[in-house]
Motif scaffolding. Structure first.
Motif: not given
Length: 208
Positions: A130-140, A183-198, A200-202
């Protein structure tokens, strides 16, 4: 008469815990995007410590209340497995054109085919993802076009047909898509728990 058996509680507890983690992630992701993309003034945000780093959260009471209301419903849909995607759309206040679509796909993690329990994923590992996704959002901000006009935002939820949808709070709406040719798209990182996988892209409007 067959004996009454209670189902194992591990999965139910895991589902509830995973739902809390995912809902909390959405809260901080939305706040980070609204701050980084200038939808609200920087003065409206304050710093809090989360996931071992500093994140910015709104102090605007109306916005905080609005997000809380949305996230409570998202939490319910996560528990029932009836939400598949959450989208934050940033829209030009004047032209009403969609400038950016931040998309979070929500998938259920497949359980082992033999029916056994997979090793539990450490929460520290989930928080690092999760920390890595939030850092990536900042870096966009280094590659997303500068938005030099007033904007507003909308949150869209894609749910199953069987989902319980409060009619007074959620309505069917336009997907607020950006024309494919612009439209241009950039795939972001993902994260997963034991149940969900999230995942992300912009997608962003690119007139070049």
């Amino acid at each position: 008469m067959a004996p009454t058996r209670q189902a194992p509680t591990r999965q139910a507890i895991t589902l509830k815990g995973s739902t809390s983690l995912v809902t909390e992630f959405f809260k901080y992701a939305v706040n980070t995007i609204l701050f980084q993309r200038g939808v609200y003034p920087a003065d409206d945000f304050h710093m809090v410590k989360k996931y071992g780093q500093t994140v910015l959260v709104t102090q605007d009471l109306a916005l905080e209340s609005y997000l809380d209301k949305i996230l409570k419903q998202v939490n319910k849909w996560l528990l029932t497995g009836s939400i598949t995607q959450l989208v934050l759309a940033i829209i030009s206040k004047d032209s009403r054109r969609t400038m950016e679509r931040w998309v979070f796909d929500i998938n259920l993690v497949e359980q082992p085919a033999d029916g056994g329990d997979a090793p539990a994923k450490p929460e520290s590992e989930i928080q690092a993802e999760i920390r890595n996704i939030l850092k990536q959002i900042v870096s966009t901000v280094t590659f997303l076009p500068v938005i030099d006009e007033p904007t507003v935002f909308n949150i869209l939820a894609y749910t199953s047909e069987s989902a319980d949808v409060p009619a007074d709070e959620w309505v069917d709406t336009d997907p607020l898509a950006i024309e494919a040719s612009k439209s241009q798209q950039v795939k972001l990182r993902s994260f997963s728990t034991d149940v969900h996988r999230i995942e992300a892209m912009v997608a962003y409007r690119y007139e070049g």
